[in-house]
Scaffold this motif. Structure first.
Motif, mmCIF file in Angstrom:
data_model
loop_
_atom_site.group_PDB
_atom_site.id
_atom_site.type_symbol
_atom_site.label_atom_id
_atom_site.label_comp_id
_atom_site.label_asym_id
_atom_site.label_seq_id
_atom_site.Cartn_x
_atom_site.Cartn_y
_atom_site.Cartn_z
ATOM 1 N N ILE A 133 0.874 -1.177 0.000
ATOM 2 C CA ILE A 133 0.000 0.000 0.000
ATOM 3 C C ILE A 133 0.914 1.231 0.000
ATOM 4 C CG2 ILE A 133 -1.647 1.313 1.380
ATOM 5 C CD1 ILE A 133 -2.709 -1.423 2.357
ATOM 6 N N PRO A 134 0.731 2.139 -0.965
ATOM 7 C CA PRO A 134 1.640 3.284 -1.047
ATOM 8 C C PRO A 134 1.655 4.085 0.265
ATOM 9 C CG PRO A 134 0.234 3.178 -2.995
ATOM 10 C CD PRO A 134 -0.291 2.169 -2.021
ATOM 11 N N ARG A 135 2.848 4.364 0.728
ATOM 12 C CA ARG A 135 3.038 5.181 1.920
ATOM 13 C C ARG A 135 2.262 6.478 1.705
ATOM 14 N NH1 ARG A 135 8.206 4.388 5.298
ATOM 15 N NH2 ARG A 135 8.112 6.124 6.770
ATOM 16 N N ILE A 155 -2.124 6.487 10.504
ATOM 17 C CA ILE A 155 -2.618 5.988 11.783
ATOM 18 C C ILE A 155 -2.905 7.167 12.710
ATOM 19 C CG2 ILE A 155 -2.019 4.605 13.818
ATOM 20 C CD1 ILE A 155 -0.418 2.795 11.923
ATOM 21 N N ARG A 156 -4.164 7.243 13.116
ATOM 22 C CA ARG A 156 -4.608 8.266 14.071
ATOM 23 C C ARG A 156 -4.360 7.763 15.475
ATOM 24 N NH1 ARG A 156 -10.075 8.045 11.240
ATOM 25 N NH2 ARG A 156 -10.044 9.801 9.801
ATOM 26 N N ASP A 166 9.071 8.152 15.814
ATOM 27 C CA ASP A 166 10.097 8.788 14.982
ATOM 28 C C ASP A 166 11.343 7.895 14.914
ATOM 29 O OD1 ASP A 166 11.129 11.104 13.505
ATOM 30 O OD2 ASP A 166 12.507 11.252 15.205
ATOM 31 N N ALA A 167 11.711 7.287 16.037
ATOM 32 C CA ALA A 167 12.870 6.378 16.033
ATOM 33 C C ALA A 167 12.632 5.180 15.110
ATOM 34 C CB ALA A 167 13.162 5.898 17.461
ATOM 35 N N ALA A 191 7.361 8.531 11.625
ATOM 36 C CA ALA A 191 6.719 9.758 12.123
ATOM 37 C C ALA A 191 5.741 10.334 11.093
ATOM 38 C CB ALA A 191 7.782 10.792 12.483
ATOM 39 N N ASP A 192 6.045 10.116 9.820
ATOM 40 C CA ASP A 192 5.181 10.679 8.771
ATOM 41 C C ASP A 192 3.886 9.902 8.582
ATOM 42 O OD1 ASP A 192 6.824 8.505 7.874
ATOM 43 O OD2 ASP A 192 6.146 8.913 5.833
ATOM 44 N N ARG A 193 3.761 8.764 9.273
ATOM 45 C CA ARG A 193 2.597 7.896 9.022
ATOM 46 C C ARG A 193 1.592 7.941 10.154
ATOM 47 N NH1 ARG A 193 5.487 2.644 6.490
ATOM 48 N NH2 ARG A 193 3.384 2.347 5.708
#
Lengths: 433, 433
Positions: free
Chosen positions: A153-155, A160-161, A257-258, A262-264
């Motif tokens: 599935i394309p990033r 995710i909320r 983030d680690a 973080a972008d998802r």
């Protein structure tokens, strides 16, 4: 066609084509679970009804497949977590925490049928027991993202909320629920509907004087405004000082983030999830196009074992259903091409060659090949067409001439090349053991 | 402990240890099916009750997990064959015969509980549709033998009894059932109990004037004597001349010899199997020590699709349950050692090292390794003990010194050897996407 000859409404038959897709998806579930060190478990699909109805007011109870048999009230599981908790409780003395357990249960809910809805689905469950830190949430959310990547599935198509019930509870405890903290659970049940019915209808339900929450209008408005927050900084500054729920969220976003994701993930104050047992962080994956139900949902349920009479044991988990992700993949044309694979088709021209053909098939199978054996007299043309249809790589042809020479003719269906191989077991000397 | 906190009687929880065993067994089922060119299918565990009760008089109907929900009479499947027939019927126009289909359904029967009995079991089903010749029976029996070999049951500990209902029917049609052929089906239901209750009790049931069969005593004696036959030659010579049922059996035993399994099969005139839909060859695998129920049972059911309103379509199949074979393996000490396997355990000494530890775990997982990450502050001793308990091969240790040097210390738990590896993602440069 008579009703008995159809599968019950909302259920699925898996013909070979659909089954290969299911296996493809399950293989990915299992592979991600393996990489994260999770062990598979399972429980009966039928449980005592009481296990699922211990708390009232949840939609899930109304949708139960329940029945009475020989004086026992039983039900098909609508979700896996209660069975999981029962299993942990039964061996709480001997299980070594933390546990990383996954399962692939089929779950049943009697929902009203609309397009794409099913009454059963398979759900990939991942749970960590015995770990109070949000490091556990981070592992789980990272695993869910890995699954999305594996099925290609394309990033960006799914995010995710994340929210924390504690942050909401601590905020409301200082404001609209100060005099009535017991209304928090029913309030969450109402809030969970916001995606389906919208903020106005949620406001109406929250302020309905005959409802379980029954807030004054200005308090209802405060709640709905809070739910609109999408920036964790805003929530932290307008929430109570030193909220442990807020601190958990800050730490969780740092951890994510680690993991490089973080972008998802996004903060979303409206996410509470529908189940009454959640106590802390809650999260759900959704398609950014906004066309589908939640792809995955989960959260922390630290009090569930106590509810069942066990010791306090922190726990967090998620479930990801096969139906919604299947729809997402289908909508995006991302379903893989899972065709049947067969290494060899063995074809005796007639009864005289059957014994030798059985020997050829047996020898090839012993080598680990997937082998179909033609079981009746058939015409070569039909056999070759079947072989092609079934994805066979090679055909082993055994006619009277081959048999007389103690050979079998092997045709490669891709290249068209042919060669002969000696029969391992010459006819007349069957392998007697 | 409250009832709700226990799994329903006769059902099983699968903790990781039991689940690994189940996976081991299922993997063998799937591997044999693959080698024989079978495709996997599945159907809902809940069907309309009528699908299973279309014929009365079977024990299976009394043992049904059935219930009514929103005016529908539903049931948990007690066996897979009716669902399979329903699926074939629904696509009878488009399916390309012959079909080789297998499935691994969980099946439910409300049986009286005695030692070792369960109310659910998983059943490996293998079926061939569209093939009238006993070549299909031979393929199936060979596949069942391959399974027994794969799980390492000593050759000779399990044999397969074979009979043909047609031979029995043709024999009785010329003798005791000449005037009453319709009693053949209930007669089979009685005969099927012979292993459990013995020939005398079967005789009593067959000759009970109030029963469904109600044979005169001398006719009952004739039947019971026939059931005692263990030599196919004897049966063929005392049966009717030119019995097609007898000819099928002769041919089947020849074919089984071609598969190299003549020593593993025996003729047994008492085998009829309990299900009403069998029409021809029937067979069952049994332990030669005689301690267990049938390990596997199957047969030909050429009329089932017609019973459901479809076209005449020959079919044959078997089911092999996980419970009985599990008991056999346990009794013989043949259960494999399926311990947990973990490639790596990653241990950050404290919070400072967590970010780097997440990076190490993520990198190892990307390589396909099974990795556990310690999620909280723990003492080294406890971590090493956990690693050992969980079967980890290596531990990745990350303390302040390692972090300062941009390294991780890798200890091999089998050899005790240690080395360092550079951290792939230096702290401070997290992988932002």
């Amino acid at each position: 066609m008579s009703q008995k000859l159809q599968a019950p409404r909302g259920t699925r038959d898996f013909y070979p084509d659909e089954m290969r897709l299911r296996r493809w998806l399950f293989d990915h579930f299992e592979e991600v679970a393996r990489r994260y060190g999770f062990e598979q478990i399972d429980a009966p699909i039928v449980e005592h009804e009481e296990l699922f109805t211990r708390k009232a007011g949840e939609e899930i109870v109304e949708q139960l497949y329940h029945f009475e048999l020989h004086d026992r009230r039983l039900a098909l599981r609508p979700e896996m977590t209660p069975s999981l908790a029962r299993m942990v409780l039964a061996r709480s003395g001997s299980l070594r925490m933390p546990l990383r357990w996954f399962s692939l249960p089929q779950c049943w809910r009697y929902e009203r049928m609309t397009r794409g809805r099913k009454r059963e689905h398979y759900q990939w469950n991942m749970d960590i027991w015995g770990e109070p830190d949000v490091t556990a949430e981070a592992e789980l959310i990272a695993a869910a993202c890995d699954l999305l990547d594996r099925v290609a599935i394309p990033r960006g198509d799914v995010k995710i909320r994340i929210n924390n019930r504690k942050l909401l509870e601590q905020t409301l405890a200082q404001s609209v629920l100060r005099e009535r903290p017991e209304r928090f659970a029913p309030l969450c049940v109402v809030i969970d509907k916001i995606d389906k019915i919208g903020p106005d209808a949620v406001l109406e339900l929250l302020t309905d004087p005959g409802g379980e929450v029954a807030l004054p209008p200005e308090d209802g408005r405060f709640v709905v405004d809070w739910l609109g927050l999408r920036d964790l900084g805003d929530a932290l500054s307008s929430g109570p000082a030193h909220s442990s729920g807020g601190a958990e969220l800050s730490r969780l976003f740092e951890l994510l983030d680690a993991y490089g994701i973080a972008d998802r993930v996004v903060f979303d104050a409206s996410v509470v999830r529908g189940l009454a047992y959640y106590t802390g962080v809650v999260f759900e994956a959704f398609d950014t196009a906004g066309e589908l139900r939640a792809i995955c949902g989960g959260g922390r349920y630290d009090n569930l074992l106590e509810t069942l009479g066990g010791r306090h044991t922190p726990a967090v988990g998620f479930g990801l259903g096969d139906v919604v992700i299947g729809e997402l993949l289908a909508d995006r044309n991302l379903l893989p091409d899972c065709t049947r694979e067969l290494d060899a088709l063995v074809f005796p021209f007639g009864e005289t060659e059957r014994r030798a053909a059985v020997g050829v098939a047996t020898a090839l199978r012993k080598q680990g090949l997937a082998v179909d054996l033609v079981l009746n007299e058939a015409r070569l043309k039909r056999v070759l067409s079947d072989a092609d249809h079934n994805g066979a790589r090679r055909v082993y042809l055994l006619g009277p001439d081959e048999l007389a020479r103690g050979e079998v003719l092997v045709r490669d269906l891709q290249s068209g090349e042919q060669h002969t191989e000696p029969l391992a077991e010459p006819d007349g000397e069957p392998p007697h053991n």
